[in-house]
Design a protein around this motif. Structure first.
Motif, mmCIF file in Angstrom:
data_model
loop_
_atom_site.group_PDB
_atom_site.id
_atom_site.type_symbol
_atom_site.label_atom_id
_atom_site.label_comp_id
_atom_site.label_asym_id
_atom_site.label_seq_id
_atom_site.Cartn_x
_atom_site.Cartn_y
_atom_site.Cartn_z
ATOM 1 N N SER A 56 0.564 -0.945 0.204
ATOM 2 C CA SER A 56 -0.115 0.029 0.574
ATOM 3 C C SER A 56 0.931 1.348 -0.350
ATOM 4 C CB SER A 56 -1.037 -0.205 0.975
ATOM 5 O OG SER A 56 -0.533 0.452 2.516
ATOM 6 N N LEU A 57 1.941 0.932 0.975
ATOM 7 C CA LEU A 57 2.684 2.427 0.502
ATOM 8 C C LEU A 57 3.466 2.797 -1.076
ATOM 9 C CD1 LEU A 57 5.857 1.436 3.433
ATOM 10 C CD2 LEU A 57 3.376 3.181 3.644
ATOM 11 N N PRO A 58 4.238 2.464 -1.938
ATOM 12 C CA PRO A 58 4.064 2.565 -2.967
ATOM 13 C C PRO A 58 2.680 2.882 -3.952
ATOM 14 C CG PRO A 58 5.097 0.241 -3.046
ATOM 15 C CD PRO A 58 4.365 0.542 -1.352
ATOM 16 N N ALA A 59 1.928 2.505 -3.215
ATOM 17 C CA ALA A 59 0.117 2.592 -4.428
ATOM 18 C C ALA A 59 -0.040 3.855 -4.036
ATOM 19 C CB ALA A 59 -0.571 1.362 -3.873
ATOM 20 N N VAL A 60 0.332 4.732 -2.696
ATOM 21 C CA VAL A 60 -0.580 5.951 -2.472
ATOM 22 C C VAL A 60 0.092 7.072 -2.974
ATOM 23 C CG1 VAL A 60 -1.447 7.207 -0.854
ATOM 24 C CG2 VAL A 60 -1.666 4.901 -0.479
ATOM 25 N N PRO A 61 1.691 6.765 -3.106
ATOM 26 C CA PRO A 61 2.262 7.984 -3.759
ATOM 27 C C PRO A 61 2.518 7.705 -5.233
ATOM 28 C CG PRO A 61 3.774 6.590 -1.998
ATOM 29 C CD PRO A 61 2.133 6.160 -2.132
ATOM 30 N N LEU A 62 1.686 6.497 -5.702
ATOM 31 C CA LEU A 62 1.843 6.779 -7.140
ATOM 32 C C LEU A 62 0.337 7.093 -7.972
ATOM 33 C CD1 LEU A 62 2.231 5.470 -9.880
ATOM 34 C CD2 LEU A 62 1.304 3.362 -9.057
ATOM 35 N N TYR A 63 -0.977 6.960 -6.601
ATOM 36 C CA TYR A 63 -1.873 7.241 -6.907
ATOM 37 C C TYR A 63 -1.807 9.388 -6.722
ATOM 38 C CZ TYR A 63 -6.654 8.729 -6.426
ATOM 39 O OH TYR A 63 -7.988 8.667 -6.016
#
Length: 428
Positions: A56-63
């Motif tokens: 979830s950590l990289p998913a949110v900055p990518l979003y």
């Protein structure tokens, strides 16, 4: 009685259908995730919570970066297309007979990130379309649409799992995501046409790709929301682990568990639908955010204490009834009271905070609470049967204290916007 003005009807109907589709698709897949989770020992499940949090950590900055750069309608279509590709990959693996062992765990992690993203994306769009006053009147009926969808989705899995199996459910969920993309576009288009006072900028929000993290860290209002999310999630995960352990003990055959989990979801969704249709809007208008936000922590404080006291003297079968009963009640309270009130909190923040900080809170912070509880649960359980339930009691009390600050801040932030709206209406 729910008050829907004439100029709001089309937008509200689209929002209801949109959320119904989101939840129907997820609740078809949810029993499959629960089945995967119940087959994994509690100690190893903690590792999966960690992997879920890490993913979830990289998913949110990518979003956040995508929201900053791309126009919202195109971005939403691309996101739903991406999720369809994911489901197509799982469908293909299932058709090849590969869905065992490692892939079972991959699906569990993916589904745990997916369900938060898909719901948070929906609410990010909705809180960008409706203002604070509309949210208090309308979010209950919009949420009820989600409960209807959840009922349909869980019923499909319960009734047709034997005939459709996993692969058939993946294909149906993919079709639902295509319909979700169409609803998202229609909702944004309708809001743009009908809200002449506040034109909705279709461009990206701008800002940093780390905006979700930095926005939360730099604002006490959002930090308090993060603390509340952690406390509530910790209790939910403790209860979730208790349920998985007991279902695995009472139903040793994995083939029986998806139907059991779907049945539990149905009880939850019926209670939720009744509450959202009859109570949510009245509660928010009559008692305000303080009571609506505080109901779930008080229920958790009393419920976890009672559960800890009763579990020690119960058989496995009776313990399952206790845990499932409390989970149904707690989830219904979450969707009837806490969730609509929590979404109203986001109607008074900036667009960047709605799309970035909200995703960080709903996904990364939420899964961080999961990860913490996932590691604490087996350690406490090995030390004492009732210790996991007792551990959620003080955190429920802390969540209750935080809700007072959140309700006061929301009221303070909403006043200038309400005054500005009145001035515009008067000048018109």
């Amino acid at each position: 009685m729910i008050e829907i003005r004439r100029d709001e009807r089309r937008t509200v109907v689209i929002a209801i259908v949109y959320f119904a589709l989101v939840m129907a698709g997820w609740f078809m897949l949810r029993p499959l995730r629960e089945d995967s989770g119940s087959s994994i020992p509690a100690g190893e499940r903690a590792t999966l919570y960690t992997w879920t949090f890490v993913c979830s950590l990289p998913a949110v900055p990518l979003y956040s970066w995508l929201v900053s750069v791309f126009e919202r309608r195109k971005l939403l279509v691309a996101l739903y297309a991406f999720f369809c590709v994911n489901l197509a990959a799982f469908w293909w693996c299932q058709s090849q007979g590969w869905f065992t062992g490692t892939l079972d765990r991959v699906f569990y992690v993916w589904a745990s990130v997916y369900n938060l993203l898909i719901v948070s994306i929906f609410w990010s769009v909705v809180v960008d379309v409706f203002d604070s006053g509309q949210g208090k009147r309308l979010f209950g009926i919009v949420a009820a649409g989600g409960s209807i969808g959840a009922l349909v989705g869980s019923q499909v899995t319960k009734s047709y799992f034997e005939h459709l199996a996993r692969s058939g459910l993946y294909l149906i969920a993919m079709g639902g995501l295509v319909a979700c993309a169409a609803c998202a576009i229609a909702l944004l288009r309708t809001a743009t046409v009908h809200d002449a006072r506040t034109p909705r900028d279709a461009r990206g929000t701008g800002g940093s790709w780390l905006g979700g993290f930095t926005l939360v860290l730099g604002r006490p209002y959002l930090l308090a929301l993060a603390a509340q999310t952690l406390c509530i999630t910790f209790g939910s995960t403790i209860l979730y682990n208790e349920k998985l352990e007991l279902v695995a003990a009472v139903y040793p055959r994995r083939e029986d568990r998806p139907e059991v989990f779907a049945t539990i979801d149905q009880y939850t969704n019926v209670a939720t639908l009744i509450g959202q249709s009859l109570i949510t809007a009245w509660m928010l208008r009559r008692f305000g955010l303080r009571v609506a936000l505080g109901f779930l922590p008080v229920l958790g404080l009393l419920g976890f204490a009672a559960l800890a006291w009763l579990l020690g003297a119960s058989s496995i079968q009776h313990a399952l009834y206790l845990v499932v009963g409390f989970e149904v009640l707690r989830k219904a309270a979450h969707h009837v009271f806490e969730k609509p009130a929590r979404e109203v909190l986001f109607t008074v923040v900036s667009r960047e905070e709605k799309y970035k900080a909200k995703e960080f809170l709903d996904v990364s912070v939420y899964r961080g609470g999961d990860c913490l509880a996932g590691w604490v649960y087996p350690a406490l359980q090995s030390a004492g049967r009732t210790l996991p339930a007792w551990s959620a009691v003080p955190l429920s009390a802390l969540a209750f204290l935080v809700t007072g600050f959140l309700a006061r801040e929301q009221r303070r932030l909403a006043e200038p916007k309400a005054a500005a709206g009145t001035d515009v209406a008067s000048s018109g």
